[in-house]
Design an enzyme around this catalytic site. Structure first.
Site, PDB file in Angstrom:
ATOM      1  N   SER A   8       0.845  -1.196   0.000  1.00 18.16           N
ATOM      2  CA  SER A   8       0.000   0.000   0.000  1.00 18.16           C
ATOM      3  C   SER A   8       0.874   1.237   0.000  1.00 18.16           C
ATOM      4  O   SER A   8       1.635   1.472   0.947  1.00 18.16           O
ATOM      5  CB  SER A   8      -0.907   0.028   1.231  1.00 18.16           C
ATOM      6  N   HIS A  33      -1.022  -1.260  -4.432  1.00 17.62           N
ATOM      7  CA  HIS A  33      -2.307  -1.000  -3.780  1.00 17.62           C
ATOM      8  C   HIS A  33      -2.423   0.501  -3.498  1.00 17.62           C
ATOM      9  O   HIS A  33      -1.573   1.088  -2.819  1.00 17.62           O
ATOM     10  CB  HIS A  33      -2.389  -1.797  -2.481  1.00 17.62           C
ATOM     11  N   ASP A  35      -4.641   3.450  -1.969  1.00 13.09           N
ATOM     12  CA  ASP A  35      -5.711   3.738  -1.013  1.00 13.09           C
ATOM     13  C   ASP A  35      -6.252   5.143  -1.226  1.00 13.09           C
ATOM     14  O   ASP A  35      -5.591   6.135  -0.912  1.00 13.09           O
ATOM     15  CB  ASP A  35      -5.181   3.603   0.412  1.00 13.09           C
ATOM     16  N   MET A  37      -8.856   7.903  -0.201  1.00 13.22           N
ATOM     17  CA  MET A  37      -9.693   8.266   0.958  1.00 13.22           C
ATOM     18  C   MET A  37     -10.267   9.666   0.770  1.00 13.22           C
ATOM     19  O   MET A  37      -9.582  10.553   0.246  1.00 13.22           O
ATOM     20  CB  MET A  37      -8.853   8.229   2.235  1.00 13.22           C
ATOM     21  N   HIS A  66      -8.224   0.936  -4.271  1.00 13.68           N
ATOM     22  CA  HIS A  66      -9.166   0.697  -3.173  1.00 13.68           C
ATOM     23  C   HIS A  66      -9.852   2.020  -2.837  1.00 13.68           C
ATOM     24  O   HIS A  66      -9.257   2.904  -2.228  1.00 13.68           O
ATOM     25  CB  HIS A  66      -8.353   0.158  -1.975  1.00 13.68           C
ATOM     26  N   MET A  68     -12.083   4.257  -0.873  1.00 17.69           N
ATOM     27  CA  MET A  68     -12.768   4.475   0.406  1.00 17.69           C
ATOM     28  C   MET A  68     -13.459   5.835   0.309  1.00 17.69           C
ATOM     29  O   MET A  68     -13.107   6.794   1.001  1.00 17.69           O
ATOM     30  CB  MET A  68     -11.746   4.424   1.553  1.00 17.69           C
ATOM     31  N   MET A 137     -11.323  -6.020   4.913  1.00 18.10           N
ATOM     32  CA  MET A 137     -10.581  -5.061   5.745  1.00 18.10           C
ATOM     33  C   MET A 137     -10.348  -5.686   7.119  1.00 18.10           C
ATOM     34  O   MET A 137     -11.311  -5.988   7.837  1.00 18.10           O
ATOM     35  CB  MET A 137     -11.379  -3.762   5.916  1.00 18.10           C
ATOM     36  N   ASP A 173      -6.479  -6.714   3.890  1.00 19.68           N
ATOM     37  CA  ASP A 173      -5.868  -5.385   3.980  1.00 19.68           C
ATOM     38  C   ASP A 173      -5.954  -4.863   5.407  1.00 19.68           C
ATOM     39  O   ASP A 173      -7.055  -4.674   5.935  1.00 19.68           O
ATOM     40  CB  ASP A 173      -6.638  -4.457   3.018  1.00 19.68           C
TER      41      ASP A 173
HETATM   42  C1  DX5 Z   1      -6.355   1.317   5.440  1.00 19.58           C
HETATM   43  C2  DX5 Z   1      -5.831   0.966   4.068  1.00 19.58           C
HETATM   44  C3  DX5 Z   1      -4.730  -0.015   4.076  1.00 19.58           C
HETATM   45  C4  DX5 Z   1      -3.521   0.418   4.863  1.00 19.58           C
HETATM   46  C5  DX5 Z   1      -2.798  -0.785   5.328  1.00 19.58           C
HETATM   47  O1  DX5 Z   1      -7.490   2.088   5.315  1.00 19.58           O
HETATM   48  O2  DX5 Z   1      -6.852   0.431   3.258  1.00 19.58           O
HETATM   49  O3  DX5 Z   1      -4.355  -0.381   2.759  1.00 19.58           O
HETATM   50  O4  DX5 Z   1      -2.672   1.229   4.140  1.00 19.58           O
HETATM   51  O5  DX5 Z   1      -1.748  -0.356   6.137  1.00 19.58           O
HETATM   52  P1  DX5 Z   1      -0.991  -1.337   7.111  1.00 19.58           P
HETATM   53  O6  DX5 Z   1      -0.450  -2.459   6.264  1.00 19.58           O
HETATM   54  O7  DX5 Z   1       0.071  -0.481   7.675  1.00 19.58           O
HETATM   55  O8  DX5 Z   1      -1.994  -1.828   8.117  1.00 19.58           O
HETATM   56 ZN    ZN Z   2      -6.369  -0.513   1.196  1.00 20.76          ZN
END
Ligand code: DX5
Ligand code: ZN
Length: 225
Positions: A8, A33, A35, A37, A66, A68, A137, A173
């Site tokens: 990620s 990956h 993320d 947000m 991904h 969110m 998740m 994840d």
């Molecule tokens: C959280 C993300 C993850 C996150 C994982 O909302 O979707 O992808 O970056 O981070 P680690 O591996 O540090 O838990």
């Molecule tokens: Zn993620």
């Protein structure tokens, strides 16, 4: 099939995002990956399509995006155009998941659904034929570096049984590290997302490769057991 590693980039140095992506590519990652947000569905804000488009030329690896964000539907084409290969939407952020999954595939992309820790696996039952990936998740989304939520192991195992022999990847994840990867793979995961466990111990290919190798070794140990 070997377990895939999807670092990620949430844990990367954003000022050097292109170089960081090249470093995980050179270190042997399978997916990148990404993320996304929105500060609304999750209490944090990251990046959107223009940044994804800027870093896309740094690797030919699969961009595993991904989302969110809520709403997601109006932005799906923007992420497809920016270079996403897999687009994953959250079950909790979309009342019309079936339509969104069909739309993602109509854009020529792979379609994923993500489930928060409290969301039961049954929500995927009637869309299994429209899915390429299910993302469990194992932390509450929003931040990297959180602890793995153990209750998700049961959900992963149940989803593995629901998937059966369908060509759907089961990705996990949050809180994945050499300490937790074995149990996650033993439960049935085949794609592991890891942020803080990959981007630690110094910058650059050597550190990231060593970190990914450690996760792969833990996963392989579980498969052999
Ligand atoms: C959280 C993300 C993850 C996150 C994982 O909302 O979707 O992808 O970056 O981070 P680690 O591996 O540090 O838990
Ligand atoms: Zn993620």
């Amino acid at each position: 099939m070997n377990v895939k590693i999807a670092p990620s980039i949430l844990s990367a140095d954003f000022a050097r995002l292109g170089e960081e992506i090249k470093a995980i590519d050179d270190g042997g990652c399978d997916y990148v990956h990404v993320d996304v947000m929105d500060g609304h569905f999750v209490p944090n804000l990251t990046f959107g399509p223009p940044i994804i488009k800027c870093v896309r030329p740094w690797t030919e690896k699969v961009f595993d995006v991904h989302l969110m964000i809520n709403p997601a539907q109006p932005f799906l084409k923007d992420y497809a155009d920016a270079g996403a290969d897999i687009i994953t939407v959250h079950a909790e952020a979309d009342p019309h998941i079936d339509r969104s999954l069909q739309y993602i595939r109509s854009l020529g992309k792979k379609a994923g659904i993500s489930l928060n820790p409290a969301t039961p696996e049954g929500i995927v039952e009637y869309v299994l034929d429209k899915l390429d990936l299910i993302l469990v998740m194992s932390v509450n989304p929003g931040f990297g570096g959180q602890s793995f939520i153990e209750s998700q192991l049961e959900k992963i195992a149940r989803l593995r049984r629901m998937i059966g022999d369908r060509p759907i990847e089961l990705e996990v994840d949050g809180g994945v590290s050499p300490a937790t990867a074995g149990a996650v793979v033993a439960a049935g995961a085949d794609v592991l997302v890891a942020g803080s466990a990959v981007f630690k111990g110094g910058e650059g290919v050597a550190a990231y490769k060593a970190n990914m190798d450690a996760i792969r070794a833990a996963a392989a140990g579980a498969k052999a057991a």
